[in-house]
Scaffold this active site. Structure first.
Site, PDB file in Angstrom:
ATOM      1  CG  HIS A 114      -0.275   0.033   2.541  1.00  0.00           C
ATOM      2  ND1 HIS A 114       0.607  -0.943   2.976  1.00  0.00           N
ATOM      3  CD2 HIS A 114      -0.319   0.964   3.546  1.00  0.00           C
ATOM      4  CE1 HIS A 114       1.044  -0.628   4.178  1.00  0.00           C
ATOM      5  NE2 HIS A 114       0.509   0.525   4.539  1.00  0.00           N
ATOM      6  CG  HIS A 116       0.221   4.120   5.386  1.00  0.00           C
ATOM      7  ND1 HIS A 116      -0.497   3.156   6.056  1.00  0.00           N
ATOM      8  CD2 HIS A 116      -0.479   5.282   5.549  1.00  0.00           C
ATOM      9  CE1 HIS A 116      -1.577   3.702   6.592  1.00  0.00           C
ATOM     10  NE2 HIS A 116      -1.596   4.985   6.292  1.00  0.00           N
ATOM     11  CG  ASP A 118       5.129   2.856   7.123  1.00  0.00           C
ATOM     12  OD1 ASP A 118       4.182   3.426   6.561  1.00  0.00           O
ATOM     13  OD2 ASP A 118       4.996   1.821   7.801  1.00  0.00           O
ATOM     14  CG  HIS A 119       4.539   0.127   3.846  1.00  0.00           C
ATOM     15  ND1 HIS A 119       4.587  -1.231   4.089  1.00  0.00           N
ATOM     16  CD2 HIS A 119       4.072   0.691   4.994  1.00  0.00           C
ATOM     17  CE1 HIS A 119       4.147  -1.471   5.314  1.00  0.00           C
ATOM     18  NE2 HIS A 119       3.835  -0.315   5.878  1.00  0.00           N
ATOM     19  CG  HIS A 211      -3.504  -0.702   6.520  1.00  0.00           C
ATOM     20  ND1 HIS A 211      -3.269  -0.767   7.868  1.00  0.00           N
ATOM     21  CD2 HIS A 211      -2.532   0.121   6.022  1.00  0.00           C
ATOM     22  CE1 HIS A 211      -2.221  -0.027   8.167  1.00  0.00           C
ATOM     23  NE2 HIS A 211      -1.755   0.536   7.064  1.00  0.00           N
ATOM     24  CG  ASP A 234       1.217  -1.849   7.281  1.00  0.00           C
ATOM     25  OD1 ASP A 234       2.121  -2.693   7.321  1.00  0.00           O
ATOM     26  OD2 ASP A 234       1.392  -0.640   7.530  1.00  0.00           O
ATOM     27  CG  HIS A 309       4.602  -2.878  10.004  1.00  0.00           C
ATOM     28  ND1 HIS A 309       3.923  -2.124  10.928  1.00  0.00           N
ATOM     29  CD2 HIS A 309       4.648  -2.122   8.891  1.00  0.00           C
ATOM     30  CE1 HIS A 309       3.572  -0.977  10.380  1.00  0.00           C
ATOM     31  NE2 HIS A 309       4.014  -0.942   9.144  1.00  0.00           N
TER      32      HIS A 309
HETATM   33 ZN   LIG Z   1       3.250   0.452   7.788  1.00  0.00          ZN
HETATM   34 ZN   LIG Z   2       0.220   1.181   6.602  1.00  0.00          ZN
END
Ligand SMILES: [Zn+2]
Ligand SMILES: [Zn+2]
Length: 359
Positions: A114, A116, A118-119, A211, A234, A309
């Site tokens: 996805h 976000h 952080d990814h 998510h 996630d 994670h």
């Molecule tokens: Zn994440």
């Molecule tokens: Zn996420």
């Protein structure tokens, strides 16, 4: 000579060398010593992630957006023989890949769970490093619809950098036609899964997880050589994921400890950190607790559950123990708290899961 005696001798030699270096403090000595260190470092073999018929999963980054000194941001690498697939690209994950000397020219595709931050943080860095390592053609990036916008943005943001590097090192070394990332949106219709790729004995399946508001969000299942790994991405606890993971040997699942996050939230409030406390209060709803992940692993009947994670940060073994509270009541064995550099190899024609550590 026993291993202990050998270690003692090596320690004495190193201590003498260090004392000599301090005493001599001579530039010629320093250059010679640097040369010896470089020679030793470069003589180390490139790690073999998987044999030709083997599936392997390497935990590149087991952290989250919360800063953790020992964990890079979310990133998991799957090796199917020589072919490497990178799932997500969190902060410091490229540095781990480089430090471990992973042959990045063998990266066949990137898969995003996805969007976000952080990814996707190091998508540009991964684009660059795979190209510098010798990638000769554009690199596919699979992901939920929207991946084209994300990938186009990185391609544009890193276009100047690529042009400078080709101008500097030459087009033979860094061909401009090879550098781009190429988005491949994966659409999941009414069923919970869709095939991403089917190639030379490898099948990659996308699994829709939950998510929200990051929607759609995917996990991925890899099947190769009769072995299988599922990576959750996630997600809140998700039965579609549990069903899709049935028959997998390894389930790499995200995990957030609600108890530890609640403690952090309360301490943040007590220390006047209202904004951080608000975030701590919001995040449990769209993640999975370690005990719920254990339940999902049991439903899927996987042999090994690996936590990644990790939320919150776990600075020592006491925090790690607290993170795992209650997991043993749900699942007696087959649970590993993931750390960066852990690799699990799944040889074809066996049930073995061989664990190792890159460093
Ligand atoms: Zn994440
Ligand atoms: Zn996420």
């Amino acid at each position: 000579m026993s291993a202990r005696a050998l270690a003692l001798v090596v320690a004495i030699i190193l201590a003498c060398a260090a004392a000599l270096a301090l005493a001599v403090h001579d530039s010629a000595f320093d250059l010679w010593a640097f040369d010896r260190m470089a020679a030793y470092s470069l003589a180390q073999p490139v790690p073999k992630l998987a044999r030709s018929n083997e599936l392997a999963v390497l935990l590149v980054g087991t952290g989250s957006p919360l800063p953790d000194r020992t964990r890079a941001g979310p990133c998991t690498l799957i090796a199917a023989g020589e072919r490497l697939f990178v799932i997500d690209s969190g902060i410091a994950s490229s540095r781990n890949l480089l430090l471990w000397r992973v042959p990045l020219n063998h990266v066949a595709a990137i898969l995003l769970t996805h969007f976000h931050s952080d990814h996707i943080a190091e998508l540009g860095e991964l684009r660059l490093q795979t190209w510098v390592a010798g990638r000769k053609s554009p690199l596919p990036v699979y992901g939920p619809p929207g991946v084209d916008e994300v990938v186009d943005g990185f391609n544009r943001a890193y276009a100047f950098d690529a042009s400078y590097r080709t101008a500097h090192h030459g087009a033979v070394m860094l061909p401009p036609g090879a550098v781009a990332l190429v988005p491949h949106p994966v659409v999941i219709g009414t069923t919970p899964t869709a095939t991403v790729l089917r190639s030379n004995g490898l099948v990659i399946t996308a699994i829709r997880v939950h998510h929200d508001p990051a929607k759609p969000a995917y996990g991925y299942r890899f099947d190769f050589g009769g072995r299988s790994v599922t990576v959750s991405g996630d997600t809140a606890p998700d039965m579609d994921l549990a069903r899709a993971a049935i028959g997998s040997d390894v389930l790499v699942h995200e995990a957030l400890s609600p108890q530890l996050v609640a403690i952090l939230r309360d301490e943040m409030l007590a220390h006047g950190r209202a904004r951080a406390a608000k975030i701590m209060g919001d995040i449990p709803a769209y993640h999975t607790s370690p005990t719920d992940a254990a339940r999902i692993a049991n439903i899927a009947k996987v042999h090994l559950l690996v936590f990644t994670h990790i939320i919150p940060m776990l600075p020592n073994f006491i925090a790690e123990r607290a993170f795992l509270v209650g997991v043993g009541d749900v699942r007696k064995r087959g649970v590993v708290l993931g750390h960066d550099g852990m690799i699990f190899r799944l040889p074809a024609g066996s049930n073995a899961i061989v664990r190792d550590q890159l460093d």
